[in-house]
Design an enzyme around this catalytic site. Structure first.
Site, short mmCIF file in Angstrom:
data_model
loop_
_atom_site.label_atom_id
_atom_site.label_comp_id
_atom_site.label_asym_id
_atom_site.label_seq_id
_atom_site.Cartn_x
_atom_site.Cartn_y
_atom_site.Cartn_z
N LYS A 162 -2.68 42.62 -0.47
CA LYS A 162 -3.79 41.77 -0.01
C LYS A 162 -5.08 42.57 -0.07
O LYS A 162 -5.17 43.68 0.45
CB LYS A 162 -3.51 41.36 1.44
CG LYS A 162 -3.73 39.91 1.73
CD LYS A 162 -3.28 39.62 3.15
CE LYS A 162 -3.57 38.19 3.51
NZ LYS A 162 -3.28 37.95 4.93
C1 E4P Z 1 -3.15 34.94 6.43
O1 E4P Z 1 -3.10 35.42 5.33
C2 E4P Z 1 -4.28 35.18 7.34
O2 E4P Z 1 -4.44 36.55 7.56
C3 E4P Z 1 -4.10 34.44 8.62
O3 E4P Z 1 -3.64 33.12 8.33
C4 E4P Z 1 -5.35 34.41 9.48
O4 E4P Z 1 -5.19 33.52 10.54
P1 E4P Z 1 -6.16 33.51 11.81
O5 E4P Z 1 -7.50 33.02 11.37
O6 E4P Z 1 -5.50 32.56 12.76
O7 E4P Z 1 -6.21 34.92 12.30
#
Ligand code: E4P
Length: 218
Positions: A83
């Site tokens: 990522k």
């Molecule tokens: C996934 O890849 C993201 O990091 C995650 O869905 C973020 O979610 P949040 O905005 O609830 O922290």
């Protein structure tokens, strides 16, 4: 639509995996920090439990740092995806890593322009954050619809992971919009498979079943 779990909790992953609902996993530094375990150890364990892609995020902010971390992370398992944050340095890193055959998930995407840049750089996945878009008074689902249309217009192979999902509506609307993937927090899942009328219906059937004569039940 593929379902990813947005968690690094091993028990949660094992429980939901039994239902056949886990096509992959996404994590981020916040999610990893909740588990109080060493990063590579936890990602390797998750990769061994799940057949699909498992996203693990870099911390570095320069291209050199991101690429170095990504090359290390990519060695942890064959199904790991790196990522990368949606920045100029991140785009350069994605471009380099894609040429090396390392899969990437460009995260913190908040606009069509960002998604288009990431796809163009070669991202395997992009992660638009619908909940956080809603938080600033914009429409997260509209972003998914527009990204889907844009990637379709130019036949990009990049897949959309709808991230930051907080409600049943987010999941349903993302599916209707044709998002390839939804990454779902474990806490939301029971709300997705439940309905008060299902519970009421079961209760009614059980009450009525008591009226059936015993000899005809076999
Ligand atoms: C996934 O890849 C993201 O990091 C995650 O869905 C973020 O979610 P949040 O905005 O609830 O922290």
């Amino acid at each position: 639509m593929k379902f990813f779990l947005d968690t690094a909790n091993i028990e949660e992953i094992k429980r939901i995996n039994k239902l056949g609902l886990v096509d992959g996993i996404t994590t981020n530094p916040t999610i990893i920090a909740k588990e109080n375990r060493e990063f590579s150890e936890i990602i390797k364990e998750i990769c061994s439990l799940v057949d699909g892609p498992v996203s693990a995020e870099v911390i570095g902010l320069t291209t050199v740092e991101m690429v170095e971390e990504a090359r290390e992370i990519a060695q942890w398992a064959s199904n790991v995806v790196v990522k990368i944050p949606m920045t100029e340095a991140g785009l350069e890193a994605v471009h380099i890593l894609t040429k090396e055959g390392i899969k990437t998930n460009v995260t913190l995407v908040f606009s069509v322009a960002q998604g288009l840049m990431a796809a163009k750089a070669g991202a395997t996945y992009i992660s638009p954050f619908v909940g956080r878009v809603d938080d600033i008074g914009e429409d997260g689902i509209e972003l998914i619809q527009n990204l889907k249309q844009t990637l379709n217009n130019y036949q990009f192979e990049t897949e959309i992971i709808t991230a930051s999902i907080r409600t049943i509506n987010h999941l349903e609307k993302a599916a209707i919009a044709g998002a390839d993937i939804a990454t779902i927090p474990g806490s939301l899942l029971p709300k997705l498979w439940s309905h008060p009328l299902t519970d009421k219906g079961i209760e009614q059937f059980l009450q009525d079943w008591k009226k059936v004569p015993v000899s005809t039940k076999a």
